[in-house]
Scaffold this active site. Structure first.
Site, short mmCIF file in Angstrom:
data_model
loop_
_atom_site.label_atom_id
_atom_site.label_comp_id
_atom_site.label_asym_id
_atom_site.label_seq_id
_atom_site.Cartn_x
_atom_site.Cartn_y
_atom_site.Cartn_z
CG HIS A 43 -1.90 -1.06 1.33
ND1 HIS A 43 -1.74 -2.13 2.19
CD2 HIS A 43 -3.07 -1.26 0.68
CE1 HIS A 43 -2.78 -2.93 2.06
NE2 HIS A 43 -3.60 -2.43 1.16
N GLY A 153 -3.06 -1.33 -7.02
CA GLY A 153 -2.01 -2.32 -7.17
C GLY A 153 -2.35 -3.37 -8.21
NE ARG A 193 -9.16 -11.75 2.40
CZ ARG A 193 -9.67 -10.79 1.64
NH1 ARG A 193 -8.90 -10.18 0.75
NH2 ARG A 193 -10.93 -10.41 1.77
#
Length: 286
Positions: A43, A153, A193
């Site tokens: 990010h 992304g 995740r």
């Protein structure tokens, strides 16, 4: 080096528009980085790329309920906004927009968006609610912020293609930038995740990148795609993944299948596979 100043955080759309409006009155360009929080280096790379393309960078931080099915991990999706704000400040972000679900979807909300084209197949087969939810929240953010640039992304490659498609279809005056996938030292695509994975599962997950690279090389060499996909599928299971939703080589531009079963144009290989209760996705250029 001095610590970064605290990042301003707004939660109301009115406050968001007031800040962005002030920037625009100064003649400053604005880049948006939409996120669901639980930020990692991937990010932050998007934020830094946004900073190279605009005068001001705004990151949203919102776990969007409309893209989760009732059986998915909405409740357990990691949330750590205070840490996210600190990371964003260090990456050069100027404002974090962190609304509540009630602010984004107030009582009586009744609008949905239907997406076809690159939304069909792959994730669209296994998470049929996802891209309608993504298109809805991203369109709301685009309307609220009215950015000049938005950065996403390439790890979520199908999502990136969907966003580019509806931005073109709706004539939205926004430059959509795709930033390369960030990986750890073993090649595993960075993902929020990944926090769910045990050490043993991480060791398995880190084999996925090499399997994809080998399959991509075979596809690029002109091998028939059904065989390339079958071999990659078998290799992923052999590596220790428990089940696979898909392994597919598709046209890079629109994610349509190759009609003749061989790569004759820019392509991507895409995968979704499970380790325990965690679903990982990845992709690679062919």
């Amino acid at each position: 080096m001095s610590a970064s100043a605290p990042l301003p955080v707004v939660r109301a759309v009115t406050d968001l528009r007031a800040t962005v409006g002030d920037w625009k009155r100064q003649g400053l360009s604005v880049a948006l980085v939409p996120t669901m929080g639980a930020l990692h280096e991937g990010h932050l790379t998007l934020v830094r790329e946004a900073g190279r393309r605009a005068d001001r960078v705004l990151a949203s931080n919102f776990v969007n309920p409309t893209q989760f099915a009732p059986t998915e991990d909405l409740a357990r999706y990691p949330r750590r906004q205070e840490e996210d704000a600190r990371l964003l400040a260090g990456a050069g972000c100027h404002l974090m927009f962190a609304p509540t679900p009630e602010a984004m979807y107030p009582e009586g909300f009744a609008t949905s968006i239907t997406i076809a084209g690159p939304a069909l197949g792959l994730e669209g087969d296994f998470r049929p609610q996802m891209f309608g939810g993504v298109a809805l929240i991203v369109t709301k953010l685009f309307n609220q912020v009215q950015p000049d640039v938005a950065v996403f992304g390439e790890k979520d490659y199908q999502q990136l293609m969907v966003i580019r498609r509806f931005v073109r279809d709706l004539d939205l005056p926004i430059d959509i930038v795709g930033a390369p996938t960030q990986r750890d030292e073993a090649g595993l695509a960075l993902s929020s995740r990944n926090d769910y994975l045990s050490e043993a599962e991480l060791a398995v997950a880190r084999r996925l990148n090499q399997i994809l690279a080998e399959a991509a090389a075979g596809a690029a060499a002109g091998r028939p795609l059904p065989g390339v996909e079958r071999e990659a599928y078998a290799a992923i299971l052999k590596a220790g993944f428990e089940r696979i939703d898909y392994v597919a080589v598709r046209h890079a531009e629109d994610l349509s299948p190759f009609r003749d079963g061989v790569v004759d144009a820019p392509a991507r290989i895409l995968v979704a596979a499970w380790l325990g209760k965690t679903r990982l996705i990845d992709n690679m250029a062919v």
